[in-house]
Design a protein around this motif. Structure first.
Motif, PDB file in Angstrom:
ATOM      1  N   ALA A 127       0.856  -1.104  -0.117  1.00 38.02           N
ATOM      2  CA  ALA A 127      -0.018   0.153   0.027  1.00 38.02           C
ATOM      3  C   ALA A 127       0.919   1.206  -0.162  1.00 38.02           C
ATOM      4  O   ALA A 127       2.026   1.121   0.013  1.00 38.02           O
ATOM      5  CB  ALA A 127      -0.886   0.062   1.063  1.00 38.02           C
ATOM      6  N   LEU A 128       0.030   2.444  -0.037  1.00 37.83           N
ATOM      7  CA  LEU A 128       0.993   3.503  -0.074  1.00 37.83           C
ATOM      8  C   LEU A 128       0.465   4.450   0.980  1.00 37.83           C
ATOM      9  O   LEU A 128      -0.819   4.445   1.346  1.00 37.83           O
ATOM     10  CB  LEU A 128       0.830   4.363  -1.561  1.00 37.83           C
ATOM     11  N   MET A 129       1.235   5.564   1.691  1.00 33.86           N
ATOM     12  CA  MET A 129       0.718   6.415   2.434  1.00 33.86           C
ATOM     13  C   MET A 129       1.859   7.785   2.354  1.00 33.86           C
ATOM     14  O   MET A 129       2.873   7.732   1.812  1.00 33.86           O
ATOM     15  CB  MET A 129       0.978   5.853   4.183  1.00 33.86           C
ATOM     16  N   PRO A 130       1.210   8.788   2.860  1.00 40.51           N
ATOM     17  CA  PRO A 130       1.857  10.022   2.683  1.00 40.51           C
ATOM     18  C   PRO A 130       3.288  10.233   3.418  1.00 40.51           C
ATOM     19  O   PRO A 130       3.120   9.674   4.263  1.00 40.51           O
ATOM     20  CB  PRO A 130       0.964  11.231   3.175  1.00 40.51           C
ATOM     21  N   ARG A 131       4.532  10.482   2.814  1.00 43.41           N
ATOM     22  CA  ARG A 131       5.764  10.604   3.584  1.00 43.41           C
ATOM     23  C   ARG A 131       5.625  11.474   4.863  1.00 43.41           C
ATOM     24  O   ARG A 131       6.381  11.165   5.523  1.00 43.41           O
ATOM     25  CB  ARG A 131       6.431  11.151   2.258  1.00 43.41           C
ATOM     26  N   SER A 132       4.776  12.531   4.701  1.00 44.52           N
ATOM     27  CA  SER A 132       4.564  13.641   5.941  1.00 44.52           C
ATOM     28  C   SER A 132       4.289  12.867   7.049  1.00 44.52           C
ATOM     29  O   SER A 132       4.452  13.328   8.190  1.00 44.52           O
ATOM     30  CB  SER A 132       3.910  14.764   5.494  1.00 44.52           C
ATOM     31  N   MET A 133       3.522  11.644   6.968  1.00 44.46           N
ATOM     32  CA  MET A 133       3.203  11.313   8.349  1.00 44.46           C
ATOM     33  C   MET A 133       4.106  10.197   9.060  1.00 44.46           C
ATOM     34  O   MET A 133       3.630   9.786  10.188  1.00 44.46           O
ATOM     35  CB  MET A 133       1.620  10.278   7.665  1.00 44.46           C
ATOM     36  N   VAL A 134       5.187  10.036   8.572  1.00 45.31           N
ATOM     37  CA  VAL A 134       6.127   9.096   9.275  1.00 45.31           C
ATOM     38  C   VAL A 134       7.564   9.526   9.085  1.00 45.31           C
ATOM     39  O   VAL A 134       7.897  10.063   8.089  1.00 45.31           O
ATOM     40  CB  VAL A 134       6.042   7.769   8.893  1.00 45.31           C
ATOM     41  N   THR A 135       8.218   9.384   9.977  1.00 49.57           N
ATOM     42  CA  THR A 135       9.576  10.023   9.955  1.00 49.57           C
ATOM     43  C   THR A 135      10.662   9.016  10.600  1.00 49.57           C
ATOM     44  O   THR A 135      10.470   8.503  11.511  1.00 49.57           O
ATOM     45  CB  THR A 135       9.910  11.353  11.049  1.00 49.57           C
ATOM     46  N   PRO A 136      11.432   8.824   9.772  1.00 47.55           N
ATOM     47  CA  PRO A 136      12.631   7.857  10.087  1.00 47.55           C
ATOM     48  C   PRO A 136      13.341   8.023  11.522  1.00 47.55           C
ATOM     49  O   PRO A 136      13.630   9.481  11.441  1.00 47.55           O
ATOM     50  CB  PRO A 136      13.468   7.733   8.979  1.00 47.55           C
ATOM     51  N   GLN A 137      13.618   7.457  12.493  1.00 48.68           N
ATOM     52  CA  GLN A 137      14.403   7.536  13.704  1.00 48.68           C
ATOM     53  C   GLN A 137      15.757   7.316  13.719  1.00 48.68           C
ATOM     54  O   GLN A 137      15.671   6.042  13.376  1.00 48.68           O
ATOM     55  CB  GLN A 137      13.545   7.148  15.021  1.00 48.68           C
ATOM     56  N   VAL A 138      16.795   8.176  13.789  1.00 45.70           N
ATOM     57  CA  VAL A 138      17.931   7.579  13.713  1.00 45.70           C
ATOM     58  C   VAL A 138      18.613   7.879  15.133  1.00 45.70           C
ATOM     59  O   VAL A 138      18.642   8.914  15.667  1.00 45.70           O
ATOM     60  CB  VAL A 138      18.824   8.393  12.765  1.00 45.70           C
ATOM     61  N   HIS A 139      19.222   6.573  15.602  1.00 44.93           N
ATOM     62  CA  HIS A 139      19.769   6.797  17.022  1.00 44.93           C
ATOM     63  C   HIS A 139      21.213   6.060  16.944  1.00 44.93           C
ATOM     64  O   HIS A 139      21.285   4.928  16.301  1.00 44.93           O
ATOM     65  CB  HIS A 139      19.168   6.048  18.002  1.00 44.93           C
ATOM     66  N   VAL A 140      22.406   6.714  17.192  1.00 45.57           N
ATOM     67  CA  VAL A 140      23.562   6.183  17.342  1.00 45.57           C
ATOM     68  C   VAL A 140      24.266   6.200  18.997  1.00 45.57           C
ATOM     69  O   VAL A 140      23.932   7.052  19.695  1.00 45.57           O
ATOM     70  CB  VAL A 140      24.669   7.131  16.426  1.00 45.57           C
TER      71      VAL A 140
END
Lengths: 454, 108
Positions: A437-450
């Motif tokens: 399926a598809l969803m708008p990019r604006s609704m999810v944000t990748p989380q980066v943790h180092v």
């Protein structure tokens, strides 16, 4: 800036050649090792494991592998990028930190890319008006919502590149595109911008060539397959990348297999749709612009690749429970092997009909005769032996279970010269269906943790 | 003259849901026009009668002397649902190479 970096493919899928990653980091110079572990329905299996044990849900094989290669990658400063974090990248990282401590490694930074797992946020999104319509059928997800087992957004290379920028030597992600694993180190090392479409497309094409391991170095090669040397020691592919976007596909010296225009072409065409629009979250690559040139022994230069802006939506990979299947096999021998196998099939189908069991499908194939090419098989029936393979699918688990009990009796109640029933009774296995399926990019944000081990 | 695709092309196939894709690559660039002319979407649909229940789409990659075919509704419901031994259509590539085309002239 480095003049070139070498990115090595270590696994084409979860279960690929166990020695490959070790060979890649020991048989010659490489800067990065990338490993793809996630097929379309792998996430649902991992979700199930996580539900049973909250510390699980990642590619378990990764931990003993890292135990073996950690001292090497630390010494040689090789970066490792993998989507083997599955639905629990943090636990995967902690398990790797644990083996690092055991090995006496003093310092190592591991980055995580998370935020792709939207299973728990899904109802909120649906209530907010996102239909998650099936990209193949157009059906809204509501019809399968109760049976949904996993839902993951495909992230691209950008968050991995960010983790590398923050100092991670190892990056573990959840659902990331296979191609993003290879593109990310190029973006980081060469400071490629997120809008330099042609370069991003070149790195994406390199990722596509690497993502199935030895399929670009002579494995499963349908050209002159018999001429491929030493597949027993096949070298996995390496992408040698240059800052301006040229890529050379190669492999370590003194390994088997071959890198030729033909082997690279076959992989370029593997599992693609419209070649003008190879869509990723990073870029849309145009495969009709790819130029190839044999530039040396086992070296193919890939250049001229054009790309354009990625779409405004993310692809979401979901899976749901969709009934049960079971498979039974029986082997029939000369004389009249085919005739006996057909008769056994007829007897079994009569018995299933007598029991009035409900199946969505019953399928009989004759291995050694028509299971691959079906009606295209040449009508020369095998005389020595043949394997009858019968599969059933049903929403009714009991029906599938009962089918399993009808196979073995055919040995004493059917045609003669039958064997090959050593594996026990066929058991129902869950059908996990894929729901893209598809969803708008604006609704999810990748989380980066180092995080650094100190 | 009749030529079997196996002799002038190689191929690889795979799956996306219930759709199989077959990449068909000319063994020499000079064979590509033959593939282009003779291996049409209609011809492939007819070849896969009994396997492909949906439509066939064809894409051209002149740069690789190759064609890409999408065979919709060809995998018995798709990778996990299908009851086929060849669940992912991995051998449909060689099934396509069985095709025989009629060419007026072929340079060897």
């Amino acid at each position: 800036m480095k003049e070139t970096i070498r990115i090595a493919s270590g696994q084409g899928f979860w279960g690929d050649l166990p020695e490959a990653p070790f060979q890649q980091v020991t048989k010659g110079p490489v800067d990065y090792l990338v490993m793809d572990y996630l097929a379309e329905v792998t996430m649902s299996i991992l979700q199930k494991q996580k539900r049973r044990d909250p510390s699980m849900g990642y590619a378990k094989d990764l931990v003993p592998l890292m135990e073996r290669i950690l001292p090497i990658i630390v010494e040689k400063k090789i970066g490792v990028i993998t989507n083997g974090g599955g639905v629990n990248p943090a636990s995967c990282r902690d398990a790797i930190f644990k083996v690092a401590k055991k090995l006496g490694i003093k310092e190592i930074a591991i980055g995580l890319v998370m935020g792709d797992d939207i299973l728990e946020r899904l109802d909120g999104f649906i209530a907010g008006g996102i239909p998650f319509a099936n990209m193949e059928t157009g059906e809204p997800v509501a019809s399968v919502r109760p049976n949904l087992m996993s839902a993951n957004v495909y992230f691209g290379a950008a968050p991995i590149a960010e983790a590398l920028r923050q100092g991670a030597q190892i990056v573990i992600t959840g659902r990331t595109t296979d191609t993003g694993l290879t593109l990310a180190p190029m973006m980081f090392e060469f400071n490629w911008s997120e809008t330099d479409w042609d370069k991003l497309a070149a790195g994406t094409v390199a990722g596509h060539i690497l993502e199935c391991g030895a399929q670009s170095t002579g494995g499963n090669f349908s050209g002159d397959w018999e001429s491929v040397p030493d597949l027993a020691h096949v070298g996995f592919p390496i992408a040698e990348a240059y800052p301006h976007g040229d890529i050379v596909i190669t492999k370590h010296e003194n390994t088997g297999g071959v890198v030729s225009e033909a082997t690279v072409k076959e992989q370029l065409l593997y599992e693609i749709g419209d070649p003008r629009s190879y869509i990723t979250p990073d870029v849309v690559a145009d495969f009709t612009t790819i130029r190839l040139e044999q530039s040396g022994k086992d070296r193919v230069r890939v250049f001229g690749v054009k790309g354009r802006q990625a779409p405004e939506s993310y692809k979401v990979s979901m899976s749901h429970l969709d009934g049960y299947t079971a498979f039974g096999t029986l082997t029939y021998a000369w004389p009249d092997a085919m005739k006996k196998a057909r008769k056994a099939d007829e007897i079994l189908r009569t018995r299933l009909a007598d029991l009035a069991l409900q199946f969505d499908e019953i399928r009989s194939e004759f291995l050694g005769y028509n299971s691959c090419h079906g009606p295209l098989s040449e009508p020369v029936e095998p005389s020595n032996e043949v394997v009858l393979r019968i599969g059933v699918r049903s929403r009714d688990r009991d029906a599938v279970e009962r089918f399993g009990r009808e196979i073995a009796p055919l040995i004493l109640t059917g045609p003669p010269a039958v064997t090959g029933f050593a594996g026990g009774r066929p058991r129902p296995s869950e059908v996990i269906a894929y729901w893209p399926a598809l969803m708008p990019r604006s609704m999810v944000t990748p989380q980066v943790h180092v995080k650094r081990l100190q | 003259m009749r030529v079997r695709l196996l002799d002038i092309a190689h191929a690889r196939s795979g799956d996306k849901g219930d759709t199989a894709n077959i990449g068909l690559i000319a063994r020499k660039p000079e064979y590509y026009p033959l593939l282009l002319r003779h291996v049409t979407a209609e011809r492939v649909k007819e070849h896969f009668r009994g396997i492909c229940e949906g439509t066939v789409e064809r894409y051209e990659l002149e740069n690789l002397s190759a064609l890409n075919f999408l065979l919709h509704e060809s995998l018995g419901g798709g990778g996990t649902k299908t009851l086929r031994n060849d669940a992912q259509g991995k051998t449909l590539s060689s099934a396509l190479l069985r095709m025989v085309i009629d060419v007026d002239e072929i340079r060897r």
